[in-house]
Design an enzyme around this catalytic site. Structure first.
Site, PDB file in Angstrom:
ATOM      1  N   LYS A  45       0.849  -1.214   0.000  1.00  0.00           N
ATOM      2  CA  LYS A  45       0.000   0.000   0.000  1.00  0.00           C
ATOM      3  C   LYS A  45       0.875   1.251   0.000  1.00  0.00           C
ATOM      4  CE  LYS A  45      -1.659   1.488   4.082  1.00  0.00           C
ATOM      5  NZ  LYS A  45      -1.326   2.888   4.439  1.00  0.00           N
TER       6      LYS A  45
ATOM      7  N   ARG B  87       0.683  14.392  12.819  1.00  0.00           N
ATOM      8  CA  ARG B  87       1.101  14.192  11.430  1.00  0.00           C
ATOM      9  C   ARG B  87       1.355  15.515  10.692  1.00  0.00           C
ATOM     10  NH1 ARG B  87      -0.590   8.961  10.085  1.00  0.00           N
ATOM     11  NH2 ARG B  87       1.071   8.974   8.541  1.00  0.00           N
TER      12      ARG B  87
ATOM     13  N   ARG C 244      -8.425  -0.711   5.016  1.00  0.00           N
ATOM     14  CA  ARG C 244      -7.576   0.289   4.362  1.00  0.00           C
ATOM     15  C   ARG C 244      -6.196  -0.295   4.041  1.00  0.00           C
ATOM     16  NH1 ARG C 244      -7.112   5.990   6.974  1.00  0.00           N
ATOM     17  NH2 ARG C 244      -5.774   6.026   5.146  1.00  0.00           N
TER      18      ARG C 244
ATOM     19  N   CYS D 196      -4.328  12.309  12.629  1.00  0.00           N
ATOM     20  CA  CYS D 196      -5.121  11.082  12.641  1.00  0.00           C
ATOM     21  C   CYS D 196      -4.955  10.477  14.031  1.00  0.00           C
ATOM     22  CB  CYS D 196      -4.634  10.126  11.551  1.00  0.00           C
ATOM     23  SG  CYS D 196      -3.057   9.411  11.954  1.00  0.00           S
TER      24      CYS D 196
HETATM   25  C1  EPZ Z   1       4.558   6.854   6.180  1.00  0.00           C
HETATM   26  O1  EPZ Z   1       3.834   7.909   6.771  1.00  0.00           O
HETATM   27  C2  EPZ Z   1       3.603   5.671   6.135  1.00  0.00           C
HETATM   28  N1  EPZ Z   1       2.444   6.005   5.302  1.00  0.00           N
HETATM   29  C3  EPZ Z   1       3.160   5.307   7.555  1.00  0.00           C
HETATM   30  O2  EPZ Z   1       2.331   4.149   7.467  1.00  0.00           O
HETATM   31  C4  EPZ Z   1       4.399   4.966   8.377  1.00  0.00           C
HETATM   32  O3  EPZ Z   1       4.012   4.670   9.697  1.00  0.00           O
HETATM   33  C5  EPZ Z   1       5.362   6.158   8.355  1.00  0.00           C
HETATM   34  O4  EPZ Z   1       5.690   6.491   6.992  1.00  0.00           O
HETATM   35  C6  EPZ Z   1       6.664   5.864   9.096  1.00  0.00           C
HETATM   36  O5  EPZ Z   1       7.286   4.744   8.528  1.00  0.00           O
HETATM   37  C7  EPZ Z   1       2.554   5.954   3.959  1.00  0.00           C
HETATM   38  O6  EPZ Z   1       3.610   5.654   3.409  1.00  0.00           O
HETATM   39  C8  EPZ Z   1       1.323   6.300   3.165  1.00  0.00           C
HETATM   40  P1  EPZ Z   1       6.790  10.179   8.190  1.00  0.00           P
HETATM   41  P2  EPZ Z   1       4.449   9.407   6.758  1.00  0.00           P
HETATM   42  O7  EPZ Z   1       6.715  11.433   7.398  1.00  0.00           O
HETATM   43  O8  EPZ Z   1       5.210   9.631   5.504  1.00  0.00           O
HETATM   44  C9  EPZ Z   1       6.961  13.444  11.631  1.00  0.00           C
HETATM   45  C10 EPZ Z   1       0.430   2.835   7.824  1.00  0.00           C
HETATM   46  O9  EPZ Z   1      -0.031   2.306   8.843  1.00  0.00           O
HETATM   47  N2  EPZ Z   1       6.852  14.414  10.523  1.00  0.00           N
HETATM   48  O10 EPZ Z   1       7.962   9.262   7.990  1.00  0.00           O
HETATM   49  O11 EPZ Z   1       3.368  10.350   7.107  1.00  0.00           O
HETATM   50  C11 EPZ Z   1       5.704  12.607  11.795  1.00  0.00           C
HETATM   51  O12 EPZ Z   1       4.780  13.291  12.614  1.00  0.00           O
HETATM   52  C12 EPZ Z   1       0.963   4.245   7.886  1.00  0.00           C
HETATM   53  O13 EPZ Z   1       0.530   2.270   6.695  1.00  0.00           O
HETATM   54  C13 EPZ Z   1       7.034  15.756  10.810  1.00  0.00           C
HETATM   55  O14 EPZ Z   1       7.282  16.152  11.957  1.00  0.00           O
HETATM   56  O15 EPZ Z   1       5.467   9.323   7.979  1.00  0.00           O
HETATM   57  C14 EPZ Z   1       6.222  11.357  12.453  1.00  0.00           C
HETATM   58  O16 EPZ Z   1       6.376  11.597  13.836  1.00  0.00           O
HETATM   59  C15 EPZ Z   1       0.799   4.856   9.275  1.00  0.00           C
HETATM   60  N3  EPZ Z   1       6.933  16.662   9.797  1.00  0.00           N
HETATM   61  C16 EPZ Z   1       7.612  11.183  11.830  1.00  0.00           C
HETATM   62  O17 EPZ Z   1       7.968  12.466  11.301  1.00  0.00           O
HETATM   63  C17 EPZ Z   1       6.661  16.257   8.501  1.00  0.00           C
HETATM   64  O18 EPZ Z   1       6.602  17.131   7.610  1.00  0.00           O
HETATM   65  C18 EPZ Z   1       7.655  10.178  10.685  1.00  0.00           C
HETATM   66  O19 EPZ Z   1       6.654  10.555   9.751  1.00  0.00           O
HETATM   67  C19 EPZ Z   1       6.489  14.899   8.231  1.00  0.00           C
HETATM   68  C20 EPZ Z   1       6.589  13.988   9.256  1.00  0.00           C
END
Ligand code: EPZ
Length: 415
Positions: free
Chosen positions: A16, A118, A395, A113
């Site tokens: 996904k 996020r 999902r 969420c």
């Molecule tokens: C991706 O989300 C995945 N989703 C998530 O999977 C996964 O848990 C996550 O990566 C971490 O591996 C998809 O790929 C669609 P991040 P993403 O940006 O990209 C903070 C699932 O269950 N952050 O790596 O949103 C954020 O809050 C989902 O399939 C900022 O602070 O994750 C988090 O604490 C859940 N500022 C950390 O970084 C930003 O601009 C990692 O987030 C972006 C993120």
């Protein structure tokens, strides 16, 4: 009803979290992009195709062939509306491609969420560094790049999968070279990058924390086979550990779940890759508790934290789970405790003391991965478990009831 060993074969679906950014990559070219091995029955795929439809992308989803063909021939709009984006946070991944291709984008802020706030500040900061003019106004990201995007060096203050993907896509059509330093290294990013290269992008360093992209004039279409879902793979490996028995996971890549192998083998699971399948089994040997801490890839994946915690509830001794990626990813804990688990949470860590058995109960799913952690608990609990709000499950897991029933689980979907 719990208590049955799982024996049999499970086909692992396409990932996904690779499929979603790959669909957004279609915005970067006017040519058709064909994606195969797609998890076409997942709600997120349909929702994202609706978002892309608003942007003028024609999408054909061939469910049975697990194929999606997308074509962003004519730009009709650059506006990704709130009512769609709030349902599908990954819609933020249209921002970079829209800016790169059309020089403008208006994308709703995705909002938080269940697992955390996020934020998307890293996406916005990176695009600004590439010359985009970005205002946040009434819940929307309003971005323009009147003179196009310019290549630059971006050093991420923290690892972000989505920001790495957004900026890598934007950089493909930027003027000059972009270096993404301290970039995320997830296999889904490598998969996206390899597809972009087939579309004509010039990218080096995929799978490392420094990705270099040399912008090109335009990209062409291609056909790309999506990698298997490593989180689904890990989920079924944990299911085998919990229930005992033997599972053959079809089209699964052990090298995408290496962080899971050591703790699972330590707990007592036998794991081997045979060709394109993974065989996992546990015959009789008791499970023993072990500690995990979630980290960006190649560390232990946060998306498998809840599932691993379920396993720890029945291990001999104790185990500790530390969640370092999201601020609120222990919502499965109270539900597991209602089933008789012994879990204490303190700040970002949980201590799980093994119990002899879990008891079936009525529980509630709160987010995608917590939901499947409850399914795993229900597979081994004594008696019947009812899981509410299973739209979360649908999902991220294709045909979960059929896949588990085929291996002997007593599970059904009730209206
Ligand atoms: C991706 O989300 C995945 N989703 C998530 O999977 C996964 O848990 C996550 O990566 C971490 O591996 C998809 O790929 C669609 P991040 P993403 O940006 O990209 C903070 C699932 O269950 N952050 O790596 O949103 C954020 O809050 C989902 O399939 C900022 O602070 O994750 C988090 O604490 C859940 N500022 C950390 O970084 C930003 O601009 C990692 O987030 C972006 C993120």
């Amino acid at each position: 009803m719990g208590g049955r060993k799982l024996e049999g074969t499970i086909p692992v679906s396409g990932a996904k979290n690779a499929a979603l950014p790959l669909m957004c990559a279609a915005l970067l070219t006017e040519a058709p992009l064909q994606l195969t091995n797609m998890p076409t029955t997942l709600g997120d795929i349909v929702t994202l195709s609706a978002v892309l439809g608003e942007l003028g992308v024609r999408t054909a989803i061939h469910k049975d062939e697990h194929t999606v063909i997308l074509q962003a021939k004519d730009k009709t709009s650059c506006h990704a509306p709130y009512d769609l984006v709030r349902k599908m946070r990954a819609s933020i991944l249209v921002l970079g491609p829209l800016l790169a291709r059309h020089g403008q984008a208006e994308v709703s802020l995705p909002g938080g969420c269940a697992i955390g706030t996020r934020p998307v500040d890293l996406h916005i900061d990176g695009l600004r560094a590439m010359g985009a003019l970005i205002e946040l106004e009434s819940g929307y990201i309003k971005a323009t790049a009147p003179h196009g995007l310019k290549g630059t060096t971006i050093v991420f203050p923290k690892v972000s999968v989505g920001a790495t993907e957004n900026l890598m896509m934007a950089a493909c059509l930027a003027d000059g070279c972009t270096v993404l330093s301290k970039a995320a290294q997830e296999p889904e990013i490598v998969d996206l990058g390899e597809c972009l290269i087939k579309m004509g992008a010039k990218i080096e360093g995929l799978g490392t924390d420094e990705i270099r992209i040399q912008g090109v004039e335009k990209l062409k279409g291609t056909t790309h086979d999506v990698i298997p879902d490593r989180i689904e793979t890990g989920t079924w490996m944990i299911a085998a550990a919990l229930t005992g028995g033997k599972l053959q996971l079809k089209n699964a890549k052990l090298d995408h779940v290496t962080a899971l192998v050591a703790p699972l083998e330590e707990a007592g699971l036998i794991i081997k890759q045979t060709g394109t399948d993974i065989i996992v089994s546990r015959e009789g040997r008791p499970l023993t508790g072990t500690d995990i801490m979630t980290k960006p890839y190649p560390g232990f994946p946060t998306d498998l934290q809840a599932q691993f915690m379920t396993m720890l509830t029945l291990c001999m001794g104790a185990g500790m789970v530390t969640e370092t990626i999201f601020e609120n990813r222990f919502m499965h804990v109270p539900e597991l405790c209602r089933m008789g688990a012994n879990i204490t949470v303190h700040n970002g860590s949980a201590i799980i003391r093994g119990v002899n058995s879990l008891k079936g109960a009525e529980v509630m799913a709160t987010d995608l991965r917590a939901s499947v952690a409850l399914v795993l608990a229900a597979l081994v609990a004594e008696g019947e478990t009812t899981i509410n709000r299973i739209y979360h499950l649908d999902r991220g897991y294709e045909n979960i009831v059929d896949k588990l029933r085929a291996c002997g689980a007593d599970i059904e979907r009730v209206k």
